[in-house]
Motif scaffolding. Sequence first.
Motif, PDB file in Angstrom:
ATOM      1  N   VAL A 213       0.857  -1.186   0.000  1.00 57.81           N
ATOM      2  CA  VAL A 213       0.000   0.000   0.000  1.00 57.81           C
ATOM      3  C   VAL A 213       0.893   1.236   0.000  1.00 57.81           C
ATOM      4  CG1 VAL A 213      -1.850   1.248   1.183  1.00 57.81           C
ATOM      5  CG2 VAL A 213      -1.731  -1.257   1.339  1.00 57.81           C
ATOM      6  N   SER A 214       0.630   2.176  -0.905  1.00 57.97           N
ATOM      7  CA  SER A 214       1.410   3.417  -0.962  1.00 57.97           C
ATOM      8  C   SER A 214       0.504   4.620  -0.776  1.00 57.97           C
ATOM      9  CB  SER A 214       2.149   3.551  -2.299  1.00 57.97           C
ATOM     10  OG  SER A 214       3.262   2.693  -2.354  1.00 57.97           O
ATOM     11  N   LEU A 215       0.985   5.596  -0.021  1.00 53.26           N
ATOM     12  CA  LEU A 215       0.284   6.861   0.151  1.00 53.26           C
ATOM     13  C   LEU A 215       0.743   7.823  -0.930  1.00 53.26           C
ATOM     14  CD1 LEU A 215       0.028   5.513   2.997  1.00 53.26           C
ATOM     15  CD2 LEU A 215       0.005   7.829   3.956  1.00 53.26           C
ATOM     16  N   VAL A 216      -0.191   8.398  -1.653  1.00 49.95           N
ATOM     17  CA  VAL A 216       0.123   9.420  -2.650  1.00 49.95           C
ATOM     18  C   VAL A 216      -0.808  10.603  -2.411  1.00 49.95           C
ATOM     19  CG1 VAL A 216       0.910   7.747  -4.378  1.00 49.95           C
ATOM     20  CG2 VAL A 216      -1.486   8.452  -4.345  1.00 49.95           C
ATOM     21  N   GLY A 217      -0.436  11.745  -2.953  1.00 55.17           N
ATOM     22  CA  GLY A 217      -1.298  12.912  -2.796  1.00 55.17           C
ATOM     23  C   GLY A 217      -0.560  14.202  -3.048  1.00 55.17           C
ATOM     24  N   TYR A 218      -1.314  15.270  -3.085  1.00 54.60           N
ATOM     25  CA  TYR A 218      -0.739  16.599  -3.272  1.00 54.60           C
ATOM     26  C   TYR A 218       0.091  16.942  -2.046  1.00 54.60           C
ATOM     27  CZ  TYR A 218      -0.760  21.073  -5.792  1.00 54.60           C
ATOM     28  OH  TYR A 218      -0.419  22.172  -6.539  1.00 54.60           O
ATOM     29  N   PHE A 269       3.020  15.484  -4.614  1.00 55.05           N
ATOM     30  CA  PHE A 269       2.977  16.074  -5.943  1.00 55.05           C
ATOM     31  C   PHE A 269       2.575  17.534  -5.841  1.00 55.05           C
ATOM     32  CE2 PHE A 269       1.419  11.590  -7.193  1.00 55.05           C
ATOM     33  CZ  PHE A 269       2.703  11.102  -7.074  1.00 55.05           C
ATOM     34  N   ILE A 270       2.762  18.270  -6.927  1.00 60.20           N
ATOM     35  CA  ILE A 270       2.399  19.682  -6.952  1.00 60.20           C
ATOM     36  C   ILE A 270       2.120  20.091  -8.393  1.00 60.20           C
ATOM     37  CG2 ILE A 270       4.734  20.620  -7.283  1.00 60.20           C
ATOM     38  CD1 ILE A 270       3.976  22.801  -5.205  1.00 60.20           C
ATOM     39  N   ARG A 271       1.335  21.131  -8.561  1.00 59.19           N
ATOM     40  CA  ARG A 271       1.027  21.636  -9.902  1.00 59.19           C
ATOM     41  C   ARG A 271       2.315  22.017 -10.630  1.00 59.19           C
ATOM     42  NH1 ARG A 271       0.614  26.845 -11.553  1.00 59.19           N
ATOM     43  NH2 ARG A 271       0.541  27.649  -9.424  1.00 59.19           N
ATOM     44  N   ILE A 297      -4.400  10.649  -0.740  1.00 53.27           N
ATOM     45  CA  ILE A 297      -4.712  11.542   0.368  1.00 53.27           C
ATOM     46  C   ILE A 297      -5.060  12.920  -0.177  1.00 53.27           C
ATOM     47  CG2 ILE A 297      -3.983  12.342   2.636  1.00 53.27           C
ATOM     48  CD1 ILE A 297      -3.937   9.274   2.178  1.00 53.27           C
ATOM     49  N   VAL A 298      -6.208  13.450   0.251  1.00 48.35           N
ATOM     50  CA  VAL A 298      -6.708  14.736  -0.225  1.00 48.35           C
ATOM     51  C   VAL A 298      -6.897  15.669   0.969  1.00 48.35           C
ATOM     52  CG1 VAL A 298      -8.588  15.910  -1.439  1.00 48.35           C
ATOM     53  CG2 VAL A 298      -7.903  13.608  -2.138  1.00 48.35           C
ATOM     54  N   ASP A 299      -6.470  16.901   0.819  1.00 48.27           N
ATOM     55  CA  ASP A 299      -6.715  17.929   1.844  1.00 48.27           C
ATOM     56  C   ASP A 299      -8.151  18.408   1.700  1.00 48.27           C
ATOM     57  OD1 ASP A 299      -6.860  20.103   3.514  1.00 48.27           O
ATOM     58  OD2 ASP A 299      -5.118  21.144   2.687  1.00 48.27           O
TER      59      ASP A 299
END
Length: 431
Positions: A213-218, A269-271, A297-299
């Motif tokens: 399981v990997s956590l990804v997100g902005y 990640f980032i824009r 993961i979302v803020d």
Amino acid sequence: MTSSASHPAPPHLEEARAILVGVDFGRSAKAGSSFDATLDELALLAESAGDTPVARVIARRQAPDAALFVGSGKADEIKLLVQAHQAHTVLFDQAISPAQQRNLERVLGVPVADRTALILEIFAARAKSAEGKMQVELARLQYLATRLVRRWSHLERQSGGIGMRGGPGEAQIELDRRMIDDRIKTIKEKLKKVERQRSTQQRARARNSVFRVSLVGYTNAGKSTLFNALVKARSYAADQLFATLDTTTRALYLEQAGASVSLSDTVGFIRDLPHKLVVAFRATLQEAADADLLLHIVDAASPVLDEQMLEVERVLDDIGAASIPQIIVYNKQDMLDEDQRPRAPLDWIERPGHGDGAGLRAARVFVSALDGSGLDVLREQIVLAMQGESAKAAAGLNLSELPPDSAVEFDSENLNAEAAPDSAATISKQA
């Protein structure tokens, strides 16, 4: 920001004062980048790099000016702001060419950097592991290689001797370029060894049937805080952009399944994430591409969460991870007002974007990594994924086949979930 060779460094006892500049190209396809009218994210990047934003400038053009990016009139306006605020640097929210950077520095009299340079500097400061440092160095060298003409402009005045086609300035540029090329080759070879080692470890986990399981997100969505809450770890977590660069992996024991999974926290990640960084961090991002399940993961408190989710999906598509099943985790529920919080901790949505994952259904769980609310539901969904039950979300089955307890309607504008009138879930495509 680090000053260029042709300008004095700002005092070390105070943060560098920065002028922020963003250019709105409207719908011009030539612009090639997005536009943030508030420049809030650029301000956060500047603060993360140790700069203090003192003024913000918005320019509107149909296309970038070839020489000064913003045009001579706007450049003069920025110069007045630099003098009025005694600014040490000017930061652009979009990428600028080496020639534009050189021309702007001559006009403004202070160092100029774009979004790419700013992100690279933050990454360089935050990388801790040997692998992370090599990845950042590779990206910085590739970026620097295109800008040698600016760094060695002080040598251009020197003329060559008899029989020489170029002067010492040109010779120095070529020497420096060769040194950079050699260093890039060395780093790439070392990173290949790291990739082979990582591949060996991944094969070992696969042989041991470890569910990954990997956590990804902005960036700054709270991935590391959630990671720590789930595995009781002490990974570095802070309310800042790119607090974590190096992948951390721990075992997460799931009592409901009587087994452990491998949980990895990855870089945010980032824009407009520089392509060179995506390529340089491919070994690290491979952890996400090889996962059995992604926790996106979302803020939930971000006013631009839709755009942030789209950006994450775009990068996942770039690294070949878009088709991996996801659980979408709306974090930071503790930062929402009571009337903004969902009434149920779980619903189902369609993933946004235009890549391989667009339209695939995924469970959405509402949590707070700080107070622990919703974490039990998240663990249950991970167990279901292990057991193959959550394949309904990724397989695109009919809504009527979704679990009865997923009957939640979610308003992404208000973040207020209400029970749907029947047992079918209403899917919000803009969550």
